[in-house]
Structure formats: structure tokens, C-alpha cells
Design a protein around this motif. Structure first.
Motif, mmCIF file in Angstrom:
data_model
loop_
_atom_site.group_PDB
_atom_site.id
_atom_site.type_symbol
_atom_site.label_atom_id
_atom_site.label_comp_id
_atom_site.label_asym_id
_atom_site.label_seq_id
_atom_site.Cartn_x
_atom_site.Cartn_y
_atom_site.Cartn_z
ATOM 1 N N GLN A 259 0.801 -1.223 0.000
ATOM 2 C CA GLN A 259 0.000 0.000 0.000
ATOM 3 C C GLN A 259 0.832 1.270 0.000
ATOM 4 O O GLN A 259 0.345 2.337 -0.359
ATOM 5 C CB GLN A 259 -0.941 -0.001 1.226
ATOM 6 N N LYS A 260 2.122 1.150 0.330
ATOM 7 C CA LYS A 260 2.949 2.369 0.369
ATOM 8 C C LYS A 260 3.546 2.693 -1.001
ATOM 9 O O LYS A 260 4.255 3.672 -1.143
ATOM 10 C CB LYS A 260 4.061 2.214 1.403
ATOM 11 N N PHE A 261 3.245 1.810 -1.988
ATOM 12 C CA PHE A 261 3.805 2.027 -3.326
ATOM 13 C C PHE A 261 2.727 2.400 -4.334
ATOM 14 O O PHE A 261 1.545 2.056 -4.187
ATOM 15 C CB PHE A 261 4.524 0.767 -3.834
ATOM 16 N N ASP A 262 3.199 3.090 -5.364
ATOM 17 C CA ASP A 262 2.425 3.305 -6.587
ATOM 18 C C ASP A 262 3.121 2.558 -7.726
ATOM 19 O O ASP A 262 4.284 2.154 -7.602
ATOM 20 C CB ASP A 262 2.330 4.799 -6.922
ATOM 21 N N TYR A 263 2.439 2.404 -8.869
ATOM 22 C CA TYR A 263 3.072 1.685 -9.990
ATOM 23 C C TYR A 263 2.666 2.326 -11.321
ATOM 24 O O TYR A 263 1.671 3.054 -11.414
ATOM 25 C CB TYR A 263 2.653 0.212 -9.981
ATOM 26 N N ILE A 300 10.708 -3.157 -2.747
ATOM 27 C CA ILE A 300 11.365 -1.848 -2.767
ATOM 28 C C ILE A 300 11.071 -1.199 -4.101
ATOM 29 O O ILE A 300 10.745 -1.879 -5.086
ATOM 30 C CB ILE A 300 12.890 -1.971 -2.559
ATOM 31 N N PRO A 301 11.169 0.113 -4.149
ATOM 32 C CA PRO A 301 10.938 0.801 -5.421
ATOM 33 C C PRO A 301 11.956 0.337 -6.474
ATOM 34 O O PRO A 301 13.079 -0.052 -6.162
ATOM 35 C CB PRO A 301 11.126 2.282 -5.078
ATOM 36 N N GLY A 302 11.504 0.367 -7.726
ATOM 37 C CA GLY A 302 12.391 -0.041 -8.813
ATOM 38 C C GLY A 302 11.601 -0.515 -10.028
ATOM 39 O O GLY A 302 10.365 -0.434 -10.063
ATOM 40 N N GLU A 303 12.362 -0.984 -10.994
ATOM 41 C CA GLU A 303 11.729 -1.475 -12.240
ATOM 42 C C GLU A 303 11.718 -3.004 -12.238
ATOM 43 O O GLU A 303 12.759 -3.633 -12.018
ATOM 44 C CB GLU A 303 12.499 -0.951 -13.447
ATOM 45 N N TYR A 304 10.567 -3.568 -12.517
ATOM 46 C CA TYR A 304 10.408 -5.029 -12.482
ATOM 47 C C TYR A 304 9.869 -5.530 -13.841
ATOM 48 O O TYR A 304 8.998 -4.884 -14.449
ATOM 49 C CB TYR A 304 9.429 -5.446 -11.369
ATOM 50 N N GLU A 332 7.215 2.729 -7.233
ATOM 51 C CA GLU A 332 7.811 3.900 -6.554
ATOM 52 C C GLU A 332 6.981 4.246 -5.321
ATOM 53 O O GLU A 332 5.809 3.830 -5.214
ATOM 54 C CB GLU A 332 7.899 5.083 -7.498
ATOM 55 N N ASP A 333 7.650 4.978 -4.395
ATOM 56 C CA ASP A 333 6.948 5.370 -3.164
ATOM 57 C C ASP A 333 5.835 6.374 -3.471
ATOM 58 O O ASP A 333 5.942 7.190 -4.385
ATOM 59 C CB ASP A 333 7.922 6.027 -2.178
ATOM 60 N N LYS A 334 4.813 6.310 -2.612
ATOM 61 C CA LYS A 334 3.769 7.319 -2.726
ATOM 62 C C LYS A 334 4.271 8.613 -2.132
ATOM 63 O O LYS A 334 4.986 8.628 -1.154
ATOM 64 C CB LYS A 334 2.524 6.873 -1.955
ATOM 65 N N ASN A 335 3.923 9.710 -2.710
ATOM 66 C CA ASN A 335 4.322 11.003 -2.182
ATOM 67 C C ASN A 335 3.520 11.334 -0.929
ATOM 68 O O ASN A 335 2.326 11.056 -0.853
ATOM 69 C CB ASN A 335 4.136 12.092 -3.254
#
Length: 335
Positions: A259-263, A300-304, A332-335
Motif C-alpha cells: 500500500q505504500k507504493f504506486d506503480y 522496494i521501489p524499482g523497475e520489475y 515507486e513510493d507514494k508522495n
């Protein structure tokens, strides 16, 4: 006899033999031309009267062929039978039947000549009671043209003709013929001209399920002999007609994202090609295709890069291709 002897004694003097023979000779030679003419006319009249009293009868008789070598065969079409007319006195005609005659095509003398075309005269036999001067037989045709060729063998494919059509919306997916070819034997020129041999026709009308039929070879030529099985197995695999369509799918559902990430997904849309029956495919749109992907490993944030994603389509529809095959998702992290 005694009366005849008395008459002769009255007419001739038997004591003088020379005079006796002279009298006989003179009586014979007197008007000899007239006597000969009368005799000839009598014979002619007898013959004419006899011929005028002849009867006739006609038969159709099968031709018996003899004298053919094992490595040669007749390649042209010959009549199976001939018509013959017999003539004789009525009492003779009434006593004979078709079985009393034999019509023969004798090819014995052509064994050494080998292949070629020959004019051969038919031979026939009379019953014994038809051996008189008035007996006669007329055969039609009397002379046959016979073409003799070498025997040849070869394997040719089996063709299976059909009639009717499978049920609407279905198609013949596959056909298996066992055996797929057969060995044939016959005159060299005939065998060389053959490219295939048909079976009996198979009815495929309204077929919607796979089936097997056992059929016979349809050999219409009396010059060809099939060397092999008489029964042919034919299997038809019947399936629904399929249609192939490609859809551009822009929506992909991402599951199990922290939930803390966006995509974001970089390489959309997906070009998904589907196949199915014509009826089903005509009703499908992009909204009937559901694509989802599990990103639970994105900690973790990054490209998958994801190759394993799930595609759900309606029943009886198959996924043919997916392009691109890899989805690139940026976490990536949510702002």
C-alpha cells in the motif's frame, strides 16, 4: 426281284454278252446330254427345296479366352459375348441349345510374339448332329482386334470422395485413411495412367462429431486388379470452426501491491490473439479479457519485468499469442 429279272430277260438277250453290254451302253448314252441336264436339275431342285426348308435360331454366347501367358494381359475392351445364328433342318434346330456350342478366342500362337495388337479370328465348335451339308453358323463379330501388353504393378494413393456438408459452424479438422495407398496390377499403359483410386463415397451431411467409416475401393475398371486389402478405414476429426482475432488490451490489474507504493506499466497495450468458434469470437471484445499480475515480490521501489501474468478469457476460447510477452512495471513510493 423275279419280276425285274423276267423283264430284263424279255428286253435283253443274255446269251450274247457282247450284245447285252452294247444294249446297256446304247441305252445309257442315248440322249446323254438331256439325261445329265435332268440329273443336275434334280440335284439343284433338291438342294433348293432343302435350303428353303431350313430353320434358324440365334444365341448369345460368352467368349472363352485361352492361351494367355501369366505375364501378359489383354488391355483393350473386348465384347464379353458374341451373337451367333445357326441354320439347319428344323428337326435338328429343335434338338440343339446354346450349351451345345463353344466360342473360343485362342491366343496360344501369340505367346511368342509378345505385346502388340493382333486381328484374331474366333473359333467355334458344332454339336455332332450339325455336321451335314445344310448345317451352318454365322458369328458376329467373327474377328476381334486384341491388344496384348505386359502386366505391371505399382502403389497408388487412395482418394476418398464425400457428399454433403458438415453441420454449420463445424469443419473437418483432420482425415486419416488407412491404408493411405494400395497396390494395383494391370496392363502397363493402364497402370501408368492411374494417379489414384477412389473409395465409395462417404456421407458427411450434418456431421458435428468425429467418426470412422469402413469403405470399399471403387474399382470401375475390369483391367485393374487390386493387390491388397479390400476394406479401407477412414477417420474424420470434426471440430467447431475457429476464428482468430487480436485485441488491444490496455487494462492490467495489479494484485498484492504494498500500500505504500504506486506503480506504472510502460509497455501497454498488450496485443492478445485469441481463437475460438465463429459464434463465440463474434461476441468477444476487449472487455471480456481480464489480465492480472501478482507483484507481491516488489518490496522496494524499482523497475520489475514480469513474464508470468494471468489472462482470463471466456470458455472455449484459447490464447494464441501475447505481445509483448514481458510487462515492465515501475514501483515507486507514494508522495
Amino acid at each position: 426281284m423275279r419280276t425285274i429279272w423276267r423283264i430284263l430277260k424279255m428286253k435283253f438277250d443274255f446269251k450274247d454278252k457282247k450284245k447285252f453290254y452294247d444294249n446297256i451302253r446304247n441305252r445309257i448314252l442315248t440322249d446323254i446330254n438331256i439325261k445329265i441336264t435332268c440329273f443336275i436339275l434334280a440335284v439343284i431342285m433338291y438342294v433348293l427345296v432343302s435350303f428353303s426348308q431350313l430353320s434358324e435360331k440365334s444365341f448369345t454366347k460368352k467368349i472363352n479366352i485361352k492361351g494367355m501367358k501369366g505375364d501378359f494381359v489383354i488391355s483393350n475392351n473386348l465384347p464379353d459375348s458374341v451373337r451367333f445364328v445357326i441354320k439347319d433342318k428344323k428337326r435338328i434346330i429343335e434338338r440343339v441349345s446354346e450349351d451345345d456350342f463353344n466360342i473360343v478366342l485362342d491366343l496360344s500362337e501369340y505367346e511368342s510374339k509378345g505385346k502388340g495388337t493382333y486381328l484374331v479370328k474366333l473359333q467355334w465348335t458344332y454339336p455332332k448332329i450339325m455336321k451335314s451339308f445344310f448345317s451352318g453358323i454365322e458369328v458376329s463379330p467373327e474377328i476381334l482386334s486384341v491388344t496384348i501388353e505386359s502386366i505391371k504393378q505399382k502403389n497408388i494413393p487412395i482418394s476418398v470422395p464425400t457428399f454433403g456438408n458438415v453441420k454449420s459452424g463445424y469443419m473437418i479438422k483432420e482425415r486419416k485413411v488407412n491404408p493411405s495407398e494400395v497396390r494395383v496390377q494391370g496392363p502397363e499403359s493402364v497402370i501408368e495412367s492411374i494417379t489414384s483410386i477412389d473409395t465409395e463415397k462417404i456421407d458427411i451431411s450434418e456431421a458435428s462429431e468425429s467418426f470412422e467409416r469402413i469403405v470399399k475401393l471403387n474399382n470401375n475398371s475390369n483391367k485393374i486388379k487390386v493387390v491388397g486389402p479390400a476394406d479401407i478405414s477412414v477417420f474424420y476429426a470434426i471440430a467447431r470452426k475457429t476464428e482468430t482475432k487480436t485485441f488491444k488490451v490496455k487494462k492490467v490489474t495489479v494484485n498484492n501491491l504494498n500500500q505504500k507504493f504506486d506503480y506504472s506499466i510502460e509497455n501497454l497495450p498488450l496485443n492478445i490473439t485469441l481463437s475460438g468458434s465463429e459464434t463465440i469470437m463474434s461476441a468477444i471484445t476487449e472487455n471480456n479479457i481480464y489480465v492480472s499480475i501478482d507483484v507481491s515480490n516488489a518490496n522496494i521501489p524499482g523497475e520489475y519485468n514480469y513474464r508470468d501474468f494471468n489472462i482470463e478469457v471466456p470458455a472455449d476460447v484459447n490464447v494464441v499469442t501475447v505481445v509483448p510477452r514481458t510487462l515492465i512495471i515501475t514501483i515507486e513510493d507514494k508522495n
